[in-house]
Enzyme design. Sequence first.
Site, mmCIF file in Angstrom:
data_model
loop_
_atom_site.group_PDB
_atom_site.id
_atom_site.type_symbol
_atom_site.label_atom_id
_atom_site.label_comp_id
_atom_site.label_asym_id
_atom_site.label_seq_id
_atom_site.Cartn_x
_atom_site.Cartn_y
_atom_site.Cartn_z
ATOM 1 N N GLY A 43 0.831 -1.186 0.000
ATOM 2 C CA GLY A 43 0.000 0.000 0.000
ATOM 3 C C GLY A 43 0.870 1.241 0.000
ATOM 4 O O GLY A 43 2.023 1.192 0.444
ATOM 5 N N GLN A 48 3.012 9.950 1.182
ATOM 6 C CA GLN A 48 4.334 9.315 1.231
ATOM 7 C C GLN A 48 5.220 9.684 0.054
ATOM 8 O O GLN A 48 6.426 9.473 0.104
ATOM 9 C CB GLN A 48 4.195 7.789 1.306
ATOM 10 C CG GLN A 48 3.596 7.315 2.621
ATOM 11 C CD GLN A 48 3.438 5.809 2.633
ATOM 12 O OE1 GLN A 48 2.448 5.296 2.143
ATOM 13 N NE2 GLN A 48 4.416 5.108 3.166
ATOM 14 N N CYS A 90 5.945 -0.143 7.271
ATOM 15 C CA CYS A 90 5.598 0.998 6.432
ATOM 16 C C CYS A 90 6.787 1.347 5.546
ATOM 17 O O CYS A 90 7.930 1.350 6.027
ATOM 18 C CB CYS A 90 5.231 2.189 7.320
ATOM 19 S SG CYS A 90 4.784 3.665 6.403
ATOM 20 N N LEU A 91 6.523 1.654 4.279
ATOM 21 C CA LEU A 91 7.621 2.013 3.376
ATOM 22 C C LEU A 91 8.324 3.291 3.823
ATOM 23 O O LEU A 91 9.472 3.523 3.465
ATOM 24 C CB LEU A 91 7.101 2.182 1.945
ATOM 25 C CG LEU A 91 6.677 0.896 1.224
ATOM 26 C CD1 LEU A 91 6.046 1.228 -0.119
ATOM 27 C CD2 LEU A 91 7.850 -0.049 1.043
ATOM 28 N N HIS A 132 -4.346 1.514 7.646
ATOM 29 C CA HIS A 132 -2.986 2.076 7.665
ATOM 30 C C HIS A 132 -2.863 3.227 6.660
ATOM 31 O O HIS A 132 -2.361 4.308 6.979
ATOM 32 C CB HIS A 132 -2.000 0.942 7.344
ATOM 33 C CG HIS A 132 -0.565 1.345 7.277
ATOM 34 N ND1 HIS A 132 0.379 0.901 8.174
ATOM 35 C CD2 HIS A 132 0.106 2.146 6.406
ATOM 36 C CE1 HIS A 132 1.556 1.412 7.863
ATOM 37 N NE2 HIS A 132 1.426 2.174 6.787
ATOM 38 N N GLU A 133 -3.350 3.001 5.426
ATOM 39 C CA GLU A 133 -3.220 4.041 4.388
ATOM 40 C C GLU A 133 -4.113 5.244 4.691
ATOM 41 O O GLU A 133 -3.723 6.386 4.465
ATOM 42 C CB GLU A 133 -3.541 3.472 3.003
ATOM 43 C CG GLU A 133 -2.693 2.280 2.563
ATOM 44 C CD GLU A 133 -1.202 2.464 2.765
ATOM 45 O OE1 GLU A 133 -0.705 3.602 2.718
ATOM 46 O OE2 GLU A 133 -0.521 1.450 2.995
ATOM 47 N N HIS A 136 -2.436 7.470 7.040
ATOM 48 C CA HIS A 136 -1.450 8.335 6.371
ATOM 49 C C HIS A 136 -2.122 9.603 5.841
ATOM 50 O O HIS A 136 -1.570 10.702 5.951
ATOM 51 C CB HIS A 136 -0.815 7.610 5.178
ATOM 52 C CG HIS A 136 0.371 6.761 5.527
ATOM 53 N ND1 HIS A 136 1.458 7.241 6.214
ATOM 54 C CD2 HIS A 136 0.651 5.457 5.263
ATOM 55 C CE1 HIS A 136 2.354 6.261 6.359
ATOM 56 N NE2 HIS A 136 1.887 5.167 5.796
HETATM 57 NI NI NI Z 1 2.718 3.264 5.613
#
Ligand code: NI
Length: 173
Positions: A43, A48, A90-91, A132-133, A136
């Site tokens: 995701g 991000q 998380c990226l 999660h997204e 963000h």
């Molecule tokens: Ni993340």
Amino acid sequence: MKILIYPDEILRGEAQAVRNIDGKFQRLIDDMIETMYSSRGIGLAANQIGELKQLAVIDVSPPEDGPHPIVLINPYITEFEGEEVEQEGCLSIPNYFAPVRRAARLEVVGYDRNGKEIRLEAEGLLARCIQHELDHLRGICFVDRLNPVRRALFRKKWAKIRPKKGKRPSGTD
Ligand code: NI
């Protein structure tokens, strides 16, 4: 596309509603999907990559099934049910994983890349990834959801493992 690394201040920003899905926006969607796959993520939220727009891309399907990206524009969750604690990553916070409590099932509504309204029921990993997204998009990172003890441990560890500027991250979502 470069993925911003925690604690970049754009990750703290509130994403704005998308009003116009034009060609430029379609390219942004494609770039985000490509960046998600090349980073081996499941995701990615627009914050991000430095865009404060209500857009997230998700694909939790097994890689061997081929790409099945879900595009969520202006998403919001209409129903939550149950509770589950599972590891998350998380990226933007590469190589750090910790258990997070999330709703087990949910219903999300929003728009797809063609501006068509979508309503999605999700459970398990997909439900977790959507939460999660969407966090963000409100400026919340998963480490904000850790209990105080674990958050203190995270800060200590992150000071050691955080990538240096310019280095490409690797992680899971
Ligand atoms: Ni993340």
